[in-house]
Design an enzyme around this catalytic site. Sequence first.
Site, PDB file in Angstrom:
ATOM      1  N   SER A   1       0.670  -1.247  -0.015  1.00 22.84           N
ATOM      2  CA  SER A   1      -0.169   0.006   0.102  1.00 22.84           C
ATOM      3  C   SER A   1       0.851   1.117  -0.060  1.00 22.84           C
ATOM      4  O   SER A   1       2.110   1.198   0.506  1.00 22.84           O
ATOM      5  CB  SER A   1      -0.837  -0.064   1.218  1.00 22.84           C
ATOM      6  OG  SER A   1      -1.189   1.435   1.453  1.00 22.84           O
TER       7      SER A   1
ATOM      8  N   TYR B   1      -1.006  -1.809  10.653  1.00 23.30           N
ATOM      9  CA  TYR B   1      -1.170  -1.809   9.404  1.00 23.30           C
ATOM     10  C   TYR B   1      -0.159  -1.237   8.558  1.00 23.30           C
ATOM     11  O   TYR B   1       0.254  -1.969   7.443  1.00 23.30           O
ATOM     12  CB  TYR B   1      -2.568  -1.203   9.104  1.00 23.30           C
ATOM     13  CG  TYR B   1      -2.996  -1.424   7.651  1.00 23.30           C
ATOM     14  CD1 TYR B   1      -3.123  -2.486   6.969  1.00 23.30           C
ATOM     15  CD2 TYR B   1      -2.754  -0.031   6.497  1.00 23.30           C
ATOM     16  CE1 TYR B   1      -3.492  -2.634   5.576  1.00 23.30           C
ATOM     17  CE2 TYR B   1      -3.121  -0.438   5.312  1.00 23.30           C
ATOM     18  CZ  TYR B   1      -3.469  -1.808   4.656  1.00 23.30           C
ATOM     19  OH  TYR B   1      -3.507  -1.798   3.290  1.00 23.30           O
TER      20      TYR B   1
HETATM   21  N1  LIG Z   1      -8.619  -1.145  -0.319  1.00 16.41           N
HETATM   22  C1  LIG Z   1      -7.785  -0.310  -0.034  1.00 16.41           C
HETATM   23  O1  LIG Z   1      -7.757   1.017   0.292  1.00 16.41           O
HETATM   24  C2  LIG Z   1      -6.465  -0.633   0.048  1.00 16.41           C
HETATM   25  C3  LIG Z   1      -5.502   0.235  -0.158  1.00 16.41           C
HETATM   26  C4  LIG Z   1      -4.085  -0.200  -0.225  1.00 16.41           C
HETATM   27  C5  LIG Z   1      -3.846  -1.572  -0.305  1.00 16.41           C
HETATM   28  N2  LIG Z   1      -4.784  -2.363  -0.011  1.00 16.41           N
HETATM   29  C6  LIG Z   1      -4.502  -3.888   0.216  1.00 16.41           C
HETATM   30  O2  LIG Z   1      -5.005  -4.691  -0.716  1.00 16.41           O
HETATM   31  C7  LIG Z   1      -5.374  -5.932  -0.218  1.00 16.41           C
HETATM   32  C8  LIG Z   1      -6.815  -6.235  -0.598  1.00 16.41           C
HETATM   33  O3  LIG Z   1      -7.694  -5.281   0.034  1.00 16.41           O
HETATM   34  P1  LIG Z   1      -9.032  -5.070  -0.480  1.00 16.41           P
HETATM   35  O4  LIG Z   1      -9.380  -3.663  -0.541  1.00 16.41           O
HETATM   36  O5  LIG Z   1      -9.594  -5.966  -1.518  1.00 16.41           O
HETATM   37  O6  LIG Z   1      -9.775  -5.726   0.988  1.00 16.41           O
HETATM   38  P2  LIG Z   1     -11.097  -6.425   1.288  1.00 16.41           P
HETATM   39  O7  LIG Z   1     -12.137  -5.879   0.248  1.00 16.41           O
HETATM   40  O8  LIG Z   1     -11.636  -6.115   2.671  1.00 16.41           O
HETATM   41  O9  LIG Z   1     -11.011  -7.864   0.929  1.00 16.41           O
HETATM   42  C9  LIG Z   1     -10.126  -8.682   1.834  1.00 16.41           C
HETATM   43  C10 LIG Z   1     -10.069  -9.782   1.142  1.00 16.41           C
HETATM   44  O10 LIG Z   1      -9.040 -10.698   2.147  1.00 16.41           O
HETATM   45  C11 LIG Z   1      -9.874 -12.071   2.705  1.00 16.41           C
HETATM   46  N3  LIG Z   1      -9.345 -12.301   4.047  1.00 16.41           N
HETATM   47  C12 LIG Z   1      -9.536 -11.441   4.979  1.00 16.41           C
HETATM   48  N4  LIG Z   1      -9.090 -12.434   6.014  1.00 16.41           N
HETATM   49  C13 LIG Z   1      -8.851 -13.516   5.697  1.00 16.41           C
HETATM   50  C14 LIG Z   1      -8.316 -14.602   6.342  1.00 16.41           C
HETATM   51  N5  LIG Z   1      -8.368 -14.670   7.732  1.00 16.41           N
HETATM   52  N6  LIG Z   1      -8.384 -15.772   5.672  1.00 16.41           N
HETATM   53  C15 LIG Z   1      -8.534 -15.730   4.354  1.00 16.41           C
HETATM   54  N7  LIG Z   1      -8.881 -14.457   3.531  1.00 16.41           N
HETATM   55  C16 LIG Z   1      -8.839 -13.384   4.308  1.00 16.41           C
HETATM   56  C17 LIG Z   1     -11.293 -11.646   2.627  1.00 16.41           C
HETATM   57  O11 LIG Z   1     -11.990 -12.613   2.334  1.00 16.41           O
HETATM   58  P3  LIG Z   1     -13.030 -13.445   3.575  1.00 16.41           P
HETATM   59  O12 LIG Z   1     -13.844 -12.240   4.419  1.00 16.41           O
HETATM   60  O13 LIG Z   1     -13.958 -14.156   2.616  1.00 16.41           O
HETATM   61  O14 LIG Z   1     -11.943 -14.196   4.123  1.00 16.41           O
HETATM   62  C18 LIG Z   1     -11.332 -10.730   1.273  1.00 16.41           C
HETATM   63  O15 LIG Z   1     -11.298 -11.468   0.056  1.00 16.41           O
HETATM   64  C19 LIG Z   1      -5.002  -5.776   1.133  1.00 16.41           C
HETATM   65  O16 LIG Z   1      -3.869  -6.505   1.247  1.00 16.41           O
HETATM   66  C20 LIG Z   1      -5.129  -4.502   1.653  1.00 16.41           C
HETATM   67  O17 LIG Z   1      -4.211  -4.273   2.557  1.00 16.41           O
HETATM   68  C21 LIG Z   1      -6.191  -2.089   0.104  1.00 16.41           C
END
Ligand SMILES: NC(=O)c1ccc[n+]([C@@H]2O[C@H](COP(=O)([O-])OP(=O)(O)OC[C@H]3O[C@@H](n4cnc5c(N)ncnc54)[C@H](OP(=O)(O)O)[C@@H]3O)[C@@H](O)[C@H]2O)c1
Length: 301
Positions: free
Chosen positions: A144, A157
């Site tokens: 990120s 985080y």
């Molecule tokens: N959204 C942002 O603003 C942002 C910005 C920068 C970086 N990121 C990074 O990008 C990545 C994806 O983020 P996102 O925005 O797509 O988040 P999201 O919409 O909250 O999705 C998170 C995913 O991780 C899975 N997950 C969470 N805990 C888990 C566990 N214990 N075991 C297996 N799967 C798990 C969830 O699936 P289940 O709930 O089905 O388990 C879901 O598919 C993350 O690493 C995040 O830190 C996000």
Amino acid sequence: MTIVGEPRPAIVVTGASAGIGRAIARVAAREGGPLVLIGRSSDGLDEAAREVAEAGGEPFTLALDLLERDAPGRLESFLIENGLVCEVLVNSAGYGLRGAAVALPLEEQLGIVDLNIRALSELTLRFLPGMAARRRGGVINFSSIAGFVPGPYMTLYYASKAFVGSFSQALYQEFRRAGVTVTCVAPGPVRTDFLEASKAAHAALFRLLPTAEAEMVAERAWRGFRARRRLVVPGFSAKLAVVAARLLPASLLLPLIARLQRSGNDPCPCGSGKKFKNCCGARRWSLSPGIFRTKRAGGRR
Ligand SMILES: NC(=O)c1ccc[n+]([C@@H]2O[C@H](COP(=O)([O-])OP(=O)(O)OC[C@H]3O[C@@H](n4cnc5c(N)ncnc54)[C@H](OP(=O)(O)O)[C@@H]3O)[C@@H](O)[C@H]2O)c1
């Protein structure tokens, strides 16, 4: 020519049940071939599988909690049982928490270490040797823009994403001559469930920064990986934030990020049980020679 019984190369995506992981699964599915979709929510995985099939991929779903220590081993067994081998690994599963580090539940914070750092590292290190032996494929790890700077009030985080950046870029260098790519993707805020779930959406910082769409981030990440790039920062505002994080001194950045990420209603880190705004964050009037000025109760912040 495919030899009967030879394992088929698959793209493995963690966090595929929602958000960026699900979007990147749709993008990768256009190349055809098997995609292994991992998450905890069966409903999310079923929907992701349908989207992958529509986009031309062959979906396999595996409901797995990556916080469980045997999860990486269970994934390996699943691949063997289905005649697959991990050619590309996308580590998108991750979560964050906003709030004062001492006020947030300790176990939930340590879960950030277990998922964003431990599970990501173990999966990467389990699958990289096979990729290097076949001289094909690679890993996409989601960091990120938070990984470029310490992040008060979202401390673990930001620290976890700094780890992902350092880990992935070091591996990029180790493996680049082995025909394997490790790409680190560092988005700014993306419109997914993450922002609400982490309570980041309530912080002024995330209201100030433009929010990208998961599709755009997924497209840039996949294209960058296929172009064998070490680091992908998707979008202009995210790039600008990274440049600012690299140029501005910590003495300026840290108070700024703290100010934009904390809320006056957060519990005070001093442990008084009061709201920050009524405790160390309270403004007091003080008279210094010739001028009135406000001063924080706890001194300089
Ligand atoms: N959204 C942002 O603003 C942002 C910005 C920068 C970086 N990121 C990074 O990008 C990545 C994806 O983020 P996102 O925005 O797509 O988040 P999201 O919409 O909250 O999705 C998170 C995913 O991780 C899975 N997950 C969470 N805990 C888990 C566990 N214990 N075991 C297996 N799967 C798990 C969830 O699936 P289940 O709930 O089905 O388990 C879901 O598919 C993350 O690493 C995040 O830190 C996000």
